[in-house]
Design a protein around this motif. Sequence first.
Motif, short mmCIF file in Angstrom:
data_model
loop_
_atom_site.label_atom_id
_atom_site.label_comp_id
_atom_site.label_asym_id
_atom_site.label_seq_id
_atom_site.Cartn_x
_atom_site.Cartn_y
_atom_site.Cartn_z
N SER A 574 34.50 41.32 31.11
CA SER A 574 34.91 41.68 32.46
C SER A 574 34.04 40.94 33.46
O SER A 574 33.05 40.29 33.09
CB SER A 574 34.81 43.20 32.67
OG SER A 574 35.39 43.58 33.90
N THR A 575 34.42 41.06 34.73
CA THR A 575 33.62 40.53 35.85
C THR A 575 33.73 41.51 37.01
O THR A 575 34.60 42.38 37.03
CB THR A 575 34.13 39.15 36.30
OG1 THR A 575 35.49 39.28 36.71
CG2 THR A 575 34.01 38.12 35.21
N TRP A 607 43.74 39.27 23.17
CA TRP A 607 43.11 40.05 24.23
C TRP A 607 44.16 40.81 25.04
O TRP A 607 45.24 40.29 25.32
CB TRP A 607 42.31 39.14 25.16
CG TRP A 607 41.19 38.47 24.41
CD1 TRP A 607 41.27 37.32 23.69
CD2 TRP A 607 39.86 38.95 24.26
NE1 TRP A 607 40.07 37.04 23.09
CE2 TRP A 607 39.17 38.04 23.44
CE3 TRP A 607 39.17 40.06 24.75
CZ2 TRP A 607 37.84 38.19 23.10
CZ3 TRP A 607 37.85 40.22 24.41
CH2 TRP A 607 37.19 39.30 23.59
N HIS A 609 44.84 42.59 28.65
CA HIS A 609 44.35 42.65 30.03
C HIS A 609 44.87 43.93 30.68
O HIS A 609 46.06 44.06 30.96
CB HIS A 609 44.84 41.42 30.80
CG HIS A 609 44.33 41.36 32.22
ND1 HIS A 609 44.88 40.55 33.17
CD2 HIS A 609 43.32 42.02 32.83
CE1 HIS A 609 44.22 40.70 34.32
NE2 HIS A 609 43.27 41.59 34.13
N SER A 614 42.38 37.61 37.48
CA SER A 614 43.28 36.56 37.02
C SER A 614 42.61 35.80 35.87
O SER A 614 41.67 35.03 36.07
CB SER A 614 43.58 35.59 38.18
OG SER A 614 44.41 34.55 37.76
N TRP A 615 43.11 36.03 34.64
CA TRP A 615 42.54 35.42 33.44
C TRP A 615 43.46 34.32 32.93
O TRP A 615 44.69 34.45 32.96
CB TRP A 615 42.39 36.47 32.33
CG TRP A 615 41.30 37.46 32.57
CD1 TRP A 615 41.40 38.64 33.25
CD2 TRP A 615 39.95 37.37 32.12
NE1 TRP A 615 40.19 39.29 33.25
CE2 TRP A 615 39.29 38.55 32.56
CE3 TRP A 615 39.24 36.42 31.39
CZ2 TRP A 615 37.94 38.78 32.29
CZ3 TRP A 615 37.90 36.66 31.11
CH2 TRP A 615 37.26 37.83 31.56
N SER A 616 42.86 33.22 32.45
CA SER A 616 43.64 32.14 31.86
C SER A 616 42.73 31.30 30.96
O SER A 616 41.50 31.32 31.09
CB SER A 616 44.26 31.25 32.94
OG SER A 616 43.24 30.65 33.74
N TYR A 622 37.87 31.16 28.20
CA TYR A 622 38.66 32.23 28.80
C TYR A 622 38.04 32.51 30.16
O TYR A 622 36.89 32.97 30.25
CB TYR A 622 38.63 33.46 27.91
CG TYR A 622 39.77 34.43 28.11
CD1 TYR A 622 40.94 34.07 28.77
CD2 TYR A 622 39.68 35.72 27.61
CE1 TYR A 622 41.99 34.96 28.93
CE2 TYR A 622 40.73 36.63 27.75
CZ TYR A 622 41.88 36.24 28.42
OH TYR A 622 42.91 37.13 28.57
N GLN A 624 38.03 33.97 34.20
CA GLN A 624 38.51 34.89 35.24
C GLN A 624 38.15 34.28 36.58
O GLN A 624 37.00 34.01 36.88
CB GLN A 624 37.84 36.26 35.10
CG GLN A 624 38.57 37.39 35.83
CD GLN A 624 38.51 37.30 37.34
OE1 GLN A 624 39.56 37.17 38.00
NE2 GLN A 624 37.31 37.33 37.88
N THR A 625 39.15 34.04 37.45
CA THR A 625 38.95 33.23 38.65
C THR A 625 38.98 34.00 39.96
O THR A 625 38.68 33.44 41.01
CB THR A 625 40.02 32.12 38.71
OG1 THR A 625 41.32 32.73 38.65
CG2 THR A 625 39.84 31.14 37.57
N THR A 632 37.53 43.51 35.90
CA THR A 632 38.69 42.74 35.44
C THR A 632 38.85 42.81 33.93
O THR A 632 39.29 41.86 33.29
CB THR A 632 38.52 41.27 35.86
OG1 THR A 632 37.37 40.73 35.20
CG2 THR A 632 38.34 41.14 37.36
N VAL A 634 39.19 42.74 30.03
CA VAL A 634 40.09 42.41 28.94
C VAL A 634 39.41 42.89 27.66
O VAL A 634 38.18 42.86 27.55
CB VAL A 634 40.39 40.90 28.85
CG1 VAL A 634 41.21 40.45 30.04
CG2 VAL A 634 39.11 40.08 28.73
#
Length: 833
Positions: A574-575, A607, A609, A614-616, A622, A624-625, A632, A634
């Motif tokens: 997470s963040t 994973w 979510h 926003s994960w990608s 992996y 998170q932006t 956040t 996952v």
Amino acid sequence: MSRTRTGIHAPRARWRLGLTATALLVASAVVPGPAHAEDVTDYAITVDPTAKGTKIDDTMYGVFFEDINRAADGGLYAELVQNRSFEYSTADNRSYTPLTSWAVTGTGKTVDDDGRLNARNRTYLDLGADSSVTNSGYNTGITVESGKTYDFSVWARVDQRAHLTVSLADTDGSLAEARRITVRGGWAKYTARFTASRSSSTGRLTVATDGAAALDMVSLFPRDTFKGRKNGLRKDLAEKIAALDPGFVRFPGGCLVNTGSMQDYSEASNWERKRSYQWKDTIGPVEQRATNANFWGYNQSYGLGYYEYFQFSEDVGAMPLPVVPALVTGCGQNRATDDDALLKRHIQDTLDLIEFANGPVTSEWGGKRARMGHPKPFHLTHIGVGNEENLPNEFFARFKQFRAAIEAEYPDITVVSNSGPDDAGSTFDTAWKLNRENNVDMVDEHYYNTPSWFLQNNDRYDSYDRNGPKVFLGEYASWGNAFKNALSEAAFMTGLERNADIVKLASYAPLLANEDYVQWSPDMIWFNNHASWGSANYEMQKLFMNNVGDRVVPSQATGTPSVTAPITGAVGLSTWATAAAYDDVLVTSADGQTLLSDDFSGDASKWTHTGKGSWSIQDGQYVQTDVAAENTMVSAGDPAWHDYDLKVKATKKSGKEGFLVAFGVKDTGNYYWWNLGGWNNTTSAVEQAVDGGKSSLISKPGTIETGRTYDIEVKVRGRQVTLYLDGQEWGSFKDDKPAEPFRQVVTRDARTGDLIVKVVNAQSADARTAVDLGGAKVRSKAGVTTLKAAPDAVNTETQTPVAPVTSTFTGVADRFTYTFPANSVTFLRIRKG
């Protein structure tokens, strides 16, 4: 992590024969609700009435008021007009203007020039001829009650004579007969009286003029305030506070006290809107008081100021306990002033405050108090310096200067220090070390934790040094306003009373919340424009505060065995307000088998979510932006996993904080995570989340560098967890402390001689209990007050499922059996024989 200090244990009662309690099988940190293991119903309580227990001071329980959740303006302060002096500003809130809550018809503009009312009340409304201005009040509008009287006032100035027409109305029409006021000449105060013809909570106040006029301090006040005080308090809210019978009132904050600008000013043109809270801004005629940006994101008028706080404390029979800034910020801000002249000025301001409270009418500040209407002193005995500072060394260097100056002039005043914002950790430990070494009289502790934490820590103060500083528990609450939260707090409060020689003062926090302006939850009393209601926590606090007793009677109850089941759960990433990249996740069992391996060379299908952000997959990581998103999470793996190693590489890309690496993940509200670079990248900690609320298990100062890759490892063995950062052991802990769902304390009321047996049963089964009074001669009939409800029950404006029920019990004897209901708190008042 050390939470206690060496010392003598609290007095313990001698065990007597009674029912043998069934072995407790509580397998994890229990909160009220469905049991995690077999319910337990048999307990034993033993009391030793011959032992002299700890004395409990009359001031043991009190209230803490902070202007948070619109607790003052639009709340406890009875003024009905919002932004009455046109001082709202973008410095308070980015959406504010001087006309927030006002609507002008015709021509009108706000002005800040030499024609102002006074140096501190800078902005006024210049209203054109045949124009009007309407105020929408707070929440849904201005609330009036049929038949009640309301006092209108306005400061006005005209070049030529003008007439003001003042009216109250809602969408259904007039709420009172309109009033006409003639205005002549320079600034002067004009008044009128309204009697409401019907009730409404959506009223609007309109001031219309037939000639050009300058207006300021437009006010509408209910005549029926608490104790009938002018510039007074909203009656229903003040009465609910008074019903608690508080022993003290701590004010005015909180984070409100020591945040904002610490700059000085020497003249009106240098007025600084984001100043820290300074008491001299808040006294004298209300039209001459400052307004200020509130830390919680709105404007504070200071109509409710230090004089009103002292008056309210006196009105409810409570000890006043003001808190002054120590020129070191807290609450997520980490600054300390190096302006020696400013520090000396604040120290002198504090000495002047004591003179304002206690000085004779012949003194400068005692004279100011007398001119405000209170020639007698307010009998100030305690004063707090600072609040939740994250820089303990810097704070203490300044605290010592405050204390030395106060003790030199007022040696009978108790000067209260503090231990930072948490129940444990490096700031806490450093602060307590400094407090002990410098023989501080009293230390203000604050913490907000999960219900399970409160059930686990009933013994928190048992081993505090009896010869060290006393504790003022100035802020505490579990995360929630459901009955299960109140139950956990009640279990903890039995430990506060048992240790009343250490914990001299305690107050739940925060006190008030306007349901339409919530910055913090949970809260004790909730309100809107027309109604107020006590939370489940309020009902619990009221029960304890009205049945304290004067001395503890030593007692013991059956306890709960240590938790032995291993920590289980999946893993997570997470963040928090940060963009970060994770790579090379590896989870292996204790015997070396691979449970999860992901280098993100493919997709993120392993994973789930469930949080924000926003994960990608980006460049085999992996990522998170979203730097604005909080939590956040996952997750991956099996919730049944136990005894495993988690390894992951993490790189901070941008944002305020660092990484959150989770383990023991059961669901979105129940997990552990290692919070690296949390609290604005100042601290790293392991937190445990239970039903969404978090408490810290271990913490240390620490920051995370942007662009640097960190190797993170978490080793879980049974209930032991060891953490490694870049190959070095960072820390470890063992989470095996049991929750105690059945707790008790016994006190004696000196006036009546009653034994007050207070029992918390925070579990889903009745507790049939053997009570041994140790030979005490008692009457067979006892008064009983019970709070009982479903664990998730919440009081609202229209429903009060958590409310006390009184009854009698006729089976009292030296030894008797009583069944304490599931999910309940019971107070037995046993009369002496």
